[in-house]
Design a protein around this motif. Structure first.
Motif, PDB file in Angstrom:
ATOM      1  N   PHE A  31       1.762  -9.320   4.549  1.00 62.97           N
ATOM      2  CA  PHE A  31       1.521  -8.111   3.764  1.00 62.97           C
ATOM      3  C   PHE A  31       0.408  -7.277   4.389  1.00 62.97           C
ATOM      4  O   PHE A  31       0.503  -6.055   4.462  1.00 62.97           O
ATOM      5  CB  PHE A  31       1.173  -8.491   2.329  1.00 62.97           C
ATOM      6  N   LYS A  32      -0.663  -7.947   4.840  1.00 65.18           N
ATOM      7  CA  LYS A  32      -1.750  -7.234   5.501  1.00 65.18           C
ATOM      8  C   LYS A  32      -1.265  -6.593   6.791  1.00 65.18           C
ATOM      9  O   LYS A  32      -1.669  -5.493   7.142  1.00 65.18           O
ATOM     10  CB  LYS A  32      -2.911  -8.182   5.783  1.00 65.18           C
ATOM     11  N   ARG A  33      -0.407  -7.306   7.494  1.00 63.94           N
ATOM     12  CA  ARG A  33       0.134  -6.767   8.740  1.00 63.94           C
ATOM     13  C   ARG A  33       0.975  -5.517   8.457  1.00 63.94           C
ATOM     14  O   ARG A  33       0.957  -4.570   9.225  1.00 63.94           O
ATOM     15  CB  ARG A  33       0.988  -7.831   9.442  1.00 63.94           C
ATOM     16  N   TRP A  34       1.709  -5.518   7.345  1.00 62.46           N
ATOM     17  CA  TRP A  34       2.493  -4.341   6.971  1.00 62.46           C
ATOM     18  C   TRP A  34       1.582  -3.137   6.785  1.00 62.46           C
ATOM     19  O   TRP A  34       1.922  -2.033   7.154  1.00 62.46           O
ATOM     20  CB  TRP A  34       3.227  -4.587   5.664  1.00 62.46           C
ATOM     21  N   GLY A  35       0.404  -3.378   6.188  1.00 63.41           N
ATOM     22  CA  GLY A  35      -0.538  -2.289   5.962  1.00 63.41           C
ATOM     23  C   GLY A  35      -1.032  -1.694   7.261  1.00 63.41           C
ATOM     24  O   GLY A  35      -1.235  -0.493   7.366  1.00 63.41           O
ATOM     25  N   PHE A  39       2.088   3.989   5.720  1.00 59.57           N
ATOM     26  CA  PHE A  39       2.732   4.699   4.617  1.00 59.57           C
ATOM     27  C   PHE A  39       3.007   3.767   3.443  1.00 59.57           C
ATOM     28  O   PHE A  39       2.845   4.153   2.280  1.00 59.57           O
ATOM     29  CB  PHE A  39       4.047   5.344   5.088  1.00 59.57           C
ATOM     30  N   LEU A  40       3.406   2.515   3.741  1.00 65.11           N
ATOM     31  CA  LEU A  40       3.692   1.569   2.663  1.00 65.11           C
ATOM     32  C   LEU A  40       2.430   1.203   1.890  1.00 65.11           C
ATOM     33  O   LEU A  40       2.474   0.935   0.692  1.00 65.11           O
ATOM     34  CB  LEU A  40       4.330   0.298   3.223  1.00 65.11           C
ATOM     35  N   ARG A  41       1.305   1.194   2.562  1.00 68.30           N
ATOM     36  CA  ARG A  41       0.063   0.783   1.906  1.00 68.30           C
ATOM     37  C   ARG A  41      -0.606   1.932   1.162  1.00 68.30           C
ATOM     38  O   ARG A  41      -1.177   1.724   0.090  1.00 68.30           O
ATOM     39  CB  ARG A  41      -0.888   0.212   2.939  1.00 68.30           C
ATOM     40  N   TYR A  42      -0.569   3.140   1.747  1.00 70.60           N
ATOM     41  CA  TYR A  42      -1.302   4.254   1.150  1.00 70.60           C
ATOM     42  C   TYR A  42      -0.384   5.351   0.602  1.00 70.60           C
ATOM     43  O   TYR A  42      -0.589   5.846  -0.494  1.00 70.60           O
ATOM     44  CB  TYR A  42      -2.250   4.870   2.186  1.00 70.60           C
ATOM     45  N   GLY A  43       0.608   5.728   1.366  1.00 71.69           N
ATOM     46  CA  GLY A  43       1.434   6.868   0.989  1.00 71.69           C
ATOM     47  C   GLY A  43       2.346   6.604  -0.184  1.00 71.69           C
ATOM     48  O   GLY A  43       2.442   7.407  -1.119  1.00 71.69           O
ATOM     49  N   LEU A  44       3.054   5.500  -0.149  1.00 70.12           N
ATOM     50  CA  LEU A  44       4.011   5.182  -1.203  1.00 70.12           C
ATOM     51  C   LEU A  44       3.340   5.030  -2.576  1.00 70.12           C
ATOM     52  O   LEU A  44       3.824   5.609  -3.559  1.00 70.12           O
ATOM     53  CB  LEU A  44       4.804   3.923  -0.838  1.00 70.12           C
ATOM     54  N   PRO A  45       2.217   4.306  -2.681  1.00 66.76           N
ATOM     55  CA  PRO A  45       1.557   4.239  -4.006  1.00 66.76           C
ATOM     56  C   PRO A  45       1.062   5.604  -4.482  1.00 66.76           C
ATOM     57  O   PRO A  45       1.167   5.926  -5.667  1.00 66.76           O
ATOM     58  CB  PRO A  45       0.388   3.288  -3.790  1.00 66.76           C
ATOM     59  N   LEU A  46       0.561   6.419  -3.565  1.00 70.00           N
ATOM     60  CA  LEU A  46       0.066   7.733  -3.956  1.00 70.00           C
ATOM     61  C   LEU A  46       1.195   8.618  -4.456  1.00 70.00           C
ATOM     62  O   LEU A  46       1.091   9.260  -5.509  1.00 70.00           O
ATOM     63  CB  LEU A  46      -0.637   8.406  -2.773  1.00 70.00           C
ATOM     64  N   ILE A  47       2.292   8.636  -3.739  1.00 67.99           N
ATOM     65  CA  ILE A  47       3.425   9.467  -4.136  1.00 67.99           C
ATOM     66  C   ILE A  47       4.025   8.970  -5.445  1.00 67.99           C
ATOM     67  O   ILE A  47       4.339   9.755  -6.345  1.00 67.99           O
ATOM     68  CB  ILE A  47       4.484   9.511  -3.020  1.00 67.99           C
ATOM     69  N   SER A  48       4.157   7.662  -5.603  1.00 63.30           N
ATOM     70  CA  SER A  48       4.734   7.136  -6.841  1.00 63.30           C
ATOM     71  C   SER A  48       3.811   7.405  -8.032  1.00 63.30           C
ATOM     72  O   SER A  48       4.278   7.729  -9.127  1.00 63.30           O
ATOM     73  CB  SER A  48       5.034   5.645  -6.706  1.00 63.30           C
TER      74      SER A  48
END
Length: 120
Positions: free
Chosen positions: A21-25, A30-39
């Motif tokens: 999961f950390k590696r994904w970030g 985008f998965l770590r910062y962009g997606l939560p912000l947009i949702s």
């Protein structure tokens, strides 16, 4: 011994998923910062629109109720509410003359205003 080995395997598996999961970030920011912000933005606006819609309905009902009151008042009086109430026509000159009669600006008395420290 088998339980200990089994618990070590499950804890290792959890650590691996956490590190993935950390590696994904790092790999996909985008998965770590962009997606939560947009949702958060989209769901927040949907929630606020739902709340505002309720207040709009309440104000519409109030307006409808006031309109009904006006209509019933109009039906009860012969002349209707617009001709039933006739305000007096008042000019500013008449108001000034009436005020000057009540207040004499030449007859006044000097009064000293006490300071806050003198009250004690």
């Amino acid at each position: 011994m088998a339980q200990k080995l089994n618990s070590n395997v499950s804890s290792t598996k959890i650590l691996q998923t956490a590190s993935e999961f950390k590696r994904w970030g790092r790999k996909y920011p985008f998965l770590r910062y962009g997606l939560p912000l947009i949702s958060l933005t989209v769901f927040g606006s949907m929630g606020l629109s739902h709340l505002i819609q309720g207040s709009k309905e309440v104000s519409k009902e109030k307006d409808d109720l006031e309109w009904d009151i006006i209509e019933t008042t109009k039906a009860l009086t012969r002349t209707g509410p617009t001709t039933g109430y006739k305000p007096k026509k008042i000019s500013l000159e008449e108001e000034l003359k009436a005020l000057q009669k009540r207040v004499d600006i030449n007859d006044y008395e000097y009064k000293r205003i006490p300071r806050p420290s003198e009250d004690k």
